[in-house]
Design an enzyme around this catalytic site. Structure first.
Site, mmCIF file in Angstrom:
data_model
loop_
_atom_site.group_PDB
_atom_site.id
_atom_site.type_symbol
_atom_site.label_atom_id
_atom_site.label_comp_id
_atom_site.label_asym_id
_atom_site.label_seq_id
_atom_site.Cartn_x
_atom_site.Cartn_y
_atom_site.Cartn_z
ATOM 1 N N HIS A 62 0.831 -1.203 0.000
ATOM 2 C CA HIS A 62 0.000 0.000 0.000
ATOM 3 C C HIS A 62 0.867 1.255 0.000
ATOM 4 O O HIS A 62 0.568 2.211 -0.702
ATOM 5 C CB HIS A 62 -0.947 0.010 1.205
ATOM 6 N N ASP A 63 1.938 1.248 0.772
ATOM 7 C CA ASP A 63 2.838 2.397 0.816
ATOM 8 C C ASP A 63 3.416 2.697 -0.558
ATOM 9 O O ASP A 63 3.650 3.844 -0.903
ATOM 10 C CB ASP A 63 3.989 2.129 1.787
ATOM 11 N N VAL A 66 0.048 3.974 -2.798
ATOM 12 C CA VAL A 66 -0.711 5.151 -2.394
ATOM 13 C C VAL A 66 0.227 6.345 -2.413
ATOM 14 O O VAL A 66 1.315 6.287 -1.880
ATOM 15 C CB VAL A 66 -1.278 4.974 -0.966
ATOM 16 N N PRO A 94 -5.150 -0.907 -6.248
ATOM 17 C CA PRO A 94 -5.987 -1.987 -6.788
ATOM 18 C C PRO A 94 -7.056 -2.416 -5.796
ATOM 19 O O PRO A 94 -6.847 -2.391 -4.596
ATOM 20 C CB PRO A 94 -4.979 -3.116 -7.042
ATOM 21 N N HIS A 124 -0.294 -13.211 -1.659
ATOM 22 C CA HIS A 124 -1.513 -13.759 -1.049
ATOM 23 C C HIS A 124 -1.357 -15.240 -0.708
ATOM 24 O O HIS A 124 -2.329 -15.889 -0.369
ATOM 25 C CB HIS A 124 -2.726 -13.522 -1.965
ATOM 26 N N THR A 125 -0.170 -15.753 -0.801
ATOM 27 C CA THR A 125 0.121 -17.106 -0.307
ATOM 28 C C THR A 125 0.129 -17.110 1.229
ATOM 29 O O THR A 125 0.123 -18.166 1.853
ATOM 30 C CB THR A 125 1.471 -17.618 -0.853
ATOM 31 N N ASP A 176 -4.893 -18.280 1.084
ATOM 32 C CA ASP A 176 -4.367 -19.490 0.447
ATOM 33 C C ASP A 176 -4.942 -20.670 1.223
ATOM 34 O O ASP A 176 -4.534 -20.944 2.351
ATOM 35 C CB ASP A 176 -2.830 -19.476 0.531
ATOM 36 N N SER A 179 -2.298 -23.428 2.748
ATOM 37 C CA SER A 179 -1.157 -23.163 3.630
ATOM 38 C C SER A 179 -1.018 -21.672 3.898
ATOM 39 O O SER A 179 -0.175 -21.001 3.315
ATOM 40 C CB SER A 179 0.123 -23.702 2.983
ATOM 41 N N ASP A 184 4.687 -20.210 -0.130
ATOM 42 C CA ASP A 184 4.926 -21.246 -1.144
ATOM 43 C C ASP A 184 4.151 -20.937 -2.427
ATOM 44 O O ASP A 184 3.608 -19.851 -2.581
ATOM 45 C CB ASP A 184 4.524 -22.618 -0.580
HETATM 46 C C1 HEM Z 1 -4.380 -6.379 -7.533
HETATM 47 C C2 HEM Z 1 -3.669 -6.231 -6.457
HETATM 48 C C3 HEM Z 1 -4.153 -6.538 -5.068
HETATM 49 C C4 HEM Z 1 -5.413 -6.514 -4.541
HETATM 50 C C5 HEM Z 1 -6.708 -6.176 -5.241
HETATM 51 C C6 HEM Z 1 -5.291 -6.902 -3.150
HETATM 52 C C7 HEM Z 1 -6.352 -6.992 -2.272
HETATM 53 C C8 HEM Z 1 -6.268 -7.497 -0.980
HETATM 54 C C9 HEM Z 1 -7.408 -7.673 -0.086
HETATM 55 C C10 HEM Z 1 -8.850 -7.294 -0.403
HETATM 56 C C11 HEM Z 1 -6.939 -8.242 1.050
HETATM 57 C C12 HEM Z 1 -7.761 -8.643 2.271
HETATM 58 C C13 HEM Z 1 -7.946 -7.463 3.191
HETATM 59 C C14 HEM Z 1 -8.890 -7.739 4.333
HETATM 60 O O1 HEM Z 1 -9.767 -8.587 4.257
HETATM 61 O O2 HEM Z 1 -8.732 -7.046 5.349
HETATM 62 C C15 HEM Z 1 -5.510 -8.418 0.894
HETATM 63 C C16 HEM Z 1 -4.682 -8.960 1.850
HETATM 64 C C17 HEM Z 1 -3.318 -9.065 1.704
HETATM 65 N N1 HEM Z 1 -2.567 -8.567 0.646
HETATM 66 FE FE1 HEM Z 1 -3.283 -7.919 -1.100
HETATM 67 N N2 HEM Z 1 -3.984 -7.147 -2.852
HETATM 68 C C18 HEM Z 1 -3.253 -6.928 -3.985
HETATM 69 C C19 HEM Z 1 -1.891 -7.023 -4.121
HETATM 70 C C20 HEM Z 1 -1.030 -7.302 -3.093
HETATM 71 C C21 HEM Z 1 0.410 -7.177 -3.157
HETATM 72 C C22 HEM Z 1 1.189 -6.686 -4.367
HETATM 73 C C23 HEM Z 1 0.892 -7.560 -1.947
HETATM 74 C C24 HEM Z 1 2.316 -7.599 -1.449
HETATM 75 C C25 HEM Z 1 3.396 -7.635 -2.190
HETATM 76 C C26 HEM Z 1 -0.250 -7.945 -1.123
HETATM 77 C C27 HEM Z 1 -0.173 -8.460 0.139
HETATM 78 C C28 HEM Z 1 -1.257 -8.836 0.915
HETATM 79 C C29 HEM Z 1 -1.147 -9.597 2.151
HETATM 80 C C30 HEM Z 1 0.135 -10.159 2.741
HETATM 81 C C31 HEM Z 1 -2.452 -9.721 2.656
HETATM 82 C C32 HEM Z 1 -2.877 -10.399 3.976
HETATM 83 C C33 HEM Z 1 -2.864 -9.375 5.096
HETATM 84 C C34 HEM Z 1 -3.088 -9.964 6.497
HETATM 85 O O3 HEM Z 1 -3.318 -11.147 6.664
HETATM 86 O O4 HEM Z 1 -2.997 -9.169 7.464
HETATM 87 N N3 HEM Z 1 -1.395 -7.751 -1.841
HETATM 88 N N4 HEM Z 1 -5.139 -7.942 -0.356
#
Ligand code: HEM
Length: 261
Positions: A62-63, A66, A94, A124-125, A176, A179, A184
């Protein structure tokens, strides 16, 4: 002509100075152990609570996306405070409802290509989302009130059991399914098999270019492809980390994280 060369030289030097401010050891003279301190602090918190890995990774993403029009600490942290929001302050961020075309556009606006997009979304793994983010896919996706037809049938039953129609929206759902805590390649297998949790994740299978990358990482030759995701993820993270970084006298380093100085 001479003027042109001067401009070219200046741009080159500016690029150089940004580059040299983004290197490991940049603080070696002003704060000798800066990186070691950050590392050991993160390590110690991670030992106490391994879920901070997902939180930090998401915050970092996000950093990078945004701009200064929205303070980065406003990133929705649904899991910790129980509130989740689909809206984002910055339209360039996104959304889970984005089509693959919209995702590609938002990444390419930041200088990231299709391979970077798929590799980075592979984050999202680990981590989780919440019922309220995905419920529309389970009950209310089509005009006739059916589920998203791209969800694998047995996975759909699992998700519906986890997130009943009028149940608790703040309930966590692993991103995921196999896991949640392992970094992974099973996330890519999920996308291939219709087991993607977020709509935006599943859409990566819709487009020839992004599908190709998903297939590559989901490959069945164990180890080799796993290793490759690992290496390429690091490289893509470094690339993403270099987006519009403020260096030198641009911006400010906050003394209190939640306040302007
Ligand atoms: C099209 C791009 C992306 C979209 C639409 C997206 C969307 C989301 C959404 C909706 C969540 C769940 C938030 C919630 O329920 O509170 C999420 C979680 C997460 N996203 Fe993404 N994301 C994207 C790309 C990325 C990228 C590029 C990364 C890191 C390099 C990332 C890392 C994560 C992680 C690690 C989580 C889990 C957070 C947690 O468990 O605290 N995402 N994302």
């Amino acid at each position: 002509m001479e003027g042109l060369w001067l401009v070219v030289l200046m741009i080159f030097e500016m690029a150089l100075s940004v580059q040299s401010q983004l290197r490991t050891g940049f603080y070696s003279t002003s704060c000798l152990r800066a990186e070691a301190i950050v590392r050991s602090t993160v390590d110690s918190y991670f030992t106490k609570d391994p879920t901070i890995a997902a939180g930090l990774l998401r915050l970092h993403f996000h950093d990078c996306f945004v701009q200064s029009d929205g303070p980065s600490w406003s990133v929705p942290t649904g899991r910790r405070d129980g509130r989740v929001s689909l809206s984002s302050q910055a339209s360039n961020l996104p959304s889970p409802l984005d089509s693959v075309a919209a995702q590609k556009q938002k990444f390419s606006d930041k200088g990231l290509d299709d391979q970077d997009l798929v590799t980075l979304v592979g984050a999202h793994t680990i981590g989780q989302t919440h019922c309220q983010i995905i419920r529309y896919r389970l009950y209310n996706f089509t005009a006739t009130g059916n589920a998203d037809p791209t969800i694998n049938q047995s996975f759909l039953s699992q998700l519906q059991a986890l997130c009943p129609k009028n149940g608790d929206g703040t309930k966590p759902v692993p991103l995921d399914k196999d896991s949640q805590t392992d970094f992974d390649t099973s996330f890519f297998k999920n996308v291939r098999d219709g087991n993607g949790v977020l709509e935006s994740d599943q859409r990566l299978w819709d487009d020839a270019a992004t599908r190709h990358v998903v297939k590559k990482y989901a490959g069945t030759i164990r180890g080799l492809f796993g290793l490759r995701f690992d290496t390429e993820f690091r490289q893509a993270m470094v690339k993403m980390s270099s987006i519009e970084v403020k260096t030198g006298t641009d911006g400010e380093i906050r003394k209190v994280c939640s306040k302007f100085n």
